[in-house]
Design a protein around this motif. Sequence first.
Motif, PDB file in Angstrom:
ATOM      1  N   ASP A 150      47.415  12.216  64.457  1.00 43.51           N
ATOM      2  CA  ASP A 150      46.803  13.474  64.878  1.00 43.51           C
ATOM      3  C   ASP A 150      45.503  13.277  65.648  1.00 43.51           C
ATOM      4  N   ASP A 151      45.046  12.027  65.782  1.00 42.02           N
ATOM      5  CA  ASP A 151      43.804  11.760  66.507  1.00 42.02           C
ATOM      6  C   ASP A 151      44.017  11.996  67.997  1.00 42.02           C
ATOM      7  N   ARG A 152      42.994  12.515  68.639  1.00 43.76           N
ATOM      8  CA  ARG A 152      43.043  12.811  70.067  1.00 43.76           C
ATOM      9  C   ARG A 152      41.939  12.032  70.784  1.00 43.76           C
ATOM     10  N   VAL A 153      42.129  11.842  72.057  1.00 40.42           N
ATOM     11  CA  VAL A 153      41.123  11.213  72.904  1.00 40.42           C
ATOM     12  C   VAL A 153      40.481  12.324  73.719  1.00 40.42           C
ATOM     13  N   SER A 154      39.153  12.345  73.735  1.00 43.48           N
ATOM     14  CA  SER A 154      38.473  13.359  74.523  1.00 43.48           C
ATOM     15  C   SER A 154      37.441  12.699  75.431  1.00 43.48           C
ATOM     16  N   LEU A 155      37.092  13.411  76.460  1.00 41.53           N
ATOM     17  CA  LEU A 155      36.126  12.936  77.440  1.00 41.53           C
ATOM     18  C   LEU A 155      35.108  14.044  77.659  1.00 41.53           C
ATOM     19  N   THR A 156      33.833  13.704  77.562  1.00 39.02           N
ATOM     20  CA  THR A 156      32.789  14.694  77.795  1.00 39.02           C
ATOM     21  C   THR A 156      32.492  14.760  79.288  1.00 39.02           C
ATOM     22  N   THR A 157      32.598  15.951  79.836  1.00 37.39           N
ATOM     23  CA  THR A 157      32.346  16.178  81.254  1.00 37.39           C
ATOM     24  C   THR A 157      31.213  17.194  81.387  1.00 37.39           C
ATOM     25  N   PRO A 158      30.669  17.386  82.572  1.00 38.39           N
ATOM     26  CA  PRO A 158      29.636  18.413  82.755  1.00 38.39           C
ATOM     27  C   PRO A 158      30.134  19.816  82.395  1.00 38.39           C
ATOM     28  N   GLU A 159      31.434  20.025  82.520  1.00 36.13           N
ATOM     29  CA  GLU A 159      32.008  21.334  82.201  1.00 36.13           C
ATOM     30  C   GLU A 159      32.312  21.498  80.713  1.00 36.13           C
ATOM     31  N   GLY A 160      32.228  20.421  79.952  1.00 33.37           N
ATOM     32  CA  GLY A 160      32.527  20.477  78.520  1.00 33.37           C
ATOM     33  C   GLY A 160      33.387  19.299  78.108  1.00 33.37           C
ATOM     34  N   ILE A 161      34.029  19.422  76.968  1.00 30.15           N
ATOM     35  CA  ILE A 161      34.866  18.340  76.439  1.00 30.15           C
ATOM     36  C   ILE A 161      36.298  18.550  76.901  1.00 30.15           C
ATOM     37  N   LEU A 162      36.852  17.504  77.495  1.00 31.59           N
ATOM     38  CA  LEU A 162      38.218  17.535  78.001  1.00 31.59           C
ATOM     39  C   LEU A 162      39.109  16.737  77.060  1.00 31.59           C
ATOM     40  N   ASP A 163      40.157  17.375  76.530  1.00 31.60           N
ATOM     41  CA  ASP A 163      41.121  16.695  75.665  1.00 31.60           C
ATOM     42  C   ASP A 163      42.092  15.935  76.550  1.00 31.60           C
ATOM     43  N   ILE A 164      42.078  14.603  76.440  1.00 32.90           N
ATOM     44  CA  ILE A 164      42.946  13.768  77.274  1.00 32.90           C
ATOM     45  C   ILE A 164      44.337  13.641  76.670  1.00 32.90           C
ATOM     46  N   GLY A 165      44.418  13.538  75.364  1.00 31.12           N
ATOM     47  CA  GLY A 165      45.731  13.426  74.729  1.00 31.12           C
ATOM     48  C   GLY A 165      45.688  12.530  73.510  1.00 31.12           C
ATOM     49  N   GLN A 166      46.863  12.127  73.076  1.00 33.86           N
ATOM     50  CA  GLN A 166      46.981  11.291  71.893  1.00 33.86           C
ATOM     51  C   GLN A 166      46.418   9.901  72.148  1.00 33.86           C
ATOM     52  N   LEU A 167      46.029   9.246  71.060  1.00 30.60           N
ATOM     53  CA  LEU A 167      45.528   7.882  71.157  1.00 30.60           C
ATOM     54  C   LEU A 167      46.606   6.947  71.684  1.00 30.60           C
ATOM     55  N   HIS A 168      46.197   5.999  72.472  1.00 30.52           N
ATOM     56  CA  HIS A 168      47.056   4.915  72.926  1.00 30.52           C
ATOM     57  C   HIS A 168      47.161   3.920  71.770  1.00 30.52           C
ATOM     58  N   TRP A 169      48.193   3.083  71.757  1.00 33.66           N
ATOM     59  CA  TRP A 169      48.374   2.114  70.665  1.00 33.66           C
ATOM     60  C   TRP A 169      47.149   1.222  70.511  1.00 33.66           C
ATOM     61  N   GLN A 170      46.522   0.838  71.619  1.00 30.60           N
ATOM     62  CA  GLN A 170      45.345  -0.033  71.561  1.00 30.60           C
ATOM     63  C   GLN A 170      44.206   0.645  70.804  1.00 30.60           C
ATOM     64  N   ALA A 171      43.949   1.907  71.085  1.00 25.72           N
ATOM     65  CA  ALA A 171      42.875   2.638  70.413  1.00 25.72           C
ATOM     66  C   ALA A 171      43.179   2.811  68.925  1.00 25.72           C
ATOM     67  N   ALA A 172      44.435   3.086  68.592  1.00 30.53           N
ATOM     68  CA  ALA A 172      44.802   3.240  67.178  1.00 30.53           C
ATOM     69  C   ALA A 172      44.592   1.940  66.411  1.00 30.53           C
ATOM     70  N   ILE A 173      44.911   0.811  67.042  1.00 29.00           N
ATOM     71  CA  ILE A 173      44.723  -0.482  66.374  1.00 29.00           C
ATOM     72  C   ILE A 173      43.240  -0.790  66.229  1.00 29.00           C
ATOM     73  N   THR A 174      42.446  -0.568  67.269  1.00 28.18           N
ATOM     74  CA  THR A 174      41.013  -0.891  67.161  1.00 28.18           C
ATOM     75  C   THR A 174      40.278   0.064  66.240  1.00 28.18           C
ATOM     76  N   ARG A 175      40.760   1.276  66.075  1.00 32.38           N
ATOM     77  CA  ARG A 175      40.160   2.176  65.079  1.00 32.38           C
ATOM     78  C   ARG A 175      40.520   1.735  63.660  1.00 32.38           C
ATOM     79  N   THR A 176      41.654   1.076  63.527  1.00 28.63           N
ATOM     80  CA  THR A 176      42.103   0.590  62.224  1.00 28.63           C
ATOM     81  C   THR A 176      41.454  -0.734  61.875  1.00 28.63           C
TER      82      THR A 176
END
Length: 102
Positions: free
Chosen positions: A51-77
Motif C-alpha cells: 500500500d506504500d506510494r511514491v510521492s514527489l513534492t512539486t511547487p504545486e504540491g505533492i504529486l502521487d507517482i504510484g506504487q513503490l518499485h521493487w528496489q524501493a520496497a527492498i531498500t525500505r525493508t
Amino acid sequence: MHLQPAGFVTLCAFIEGYESALMDHGTHDHHDTLFLMHFSDFVRTVTGHEDDRVSLTTPEGILDIGQLHWQAAITRTEQDDGKAMALFFDLLDRFKASHGLR
C-alpha cells in the motif's frame, strides 16, 4: 554477470538499464517487461509495502507517482547493502518458485 562495485545499488542500476532498454527498443512478447512488473508486485506484497506510494513534492504540491518499485520496497525493508542484495536474490528465488519458473 560481473558487477563492479559489487552491491545492491550496482545490481539495481544494471536491471534499471535493462528495463530502460526494453522500453526504448521494445520486445515482441513483452515477457521480460511483464516479469519485472509481476516481480515488483510480489516484492511489495512480501515485504509489506503493497500500500506504500511514491510521492514527489512539486511547487504545486505533492504529486502521487504510484506504487513503490521493487528496489524501493527492498531498500525500505533492508537498508544494509549486502543484506538488501541477499534479500533481492531470496525474493527472486521465491518469486520464480511461486510461478513455476527456473
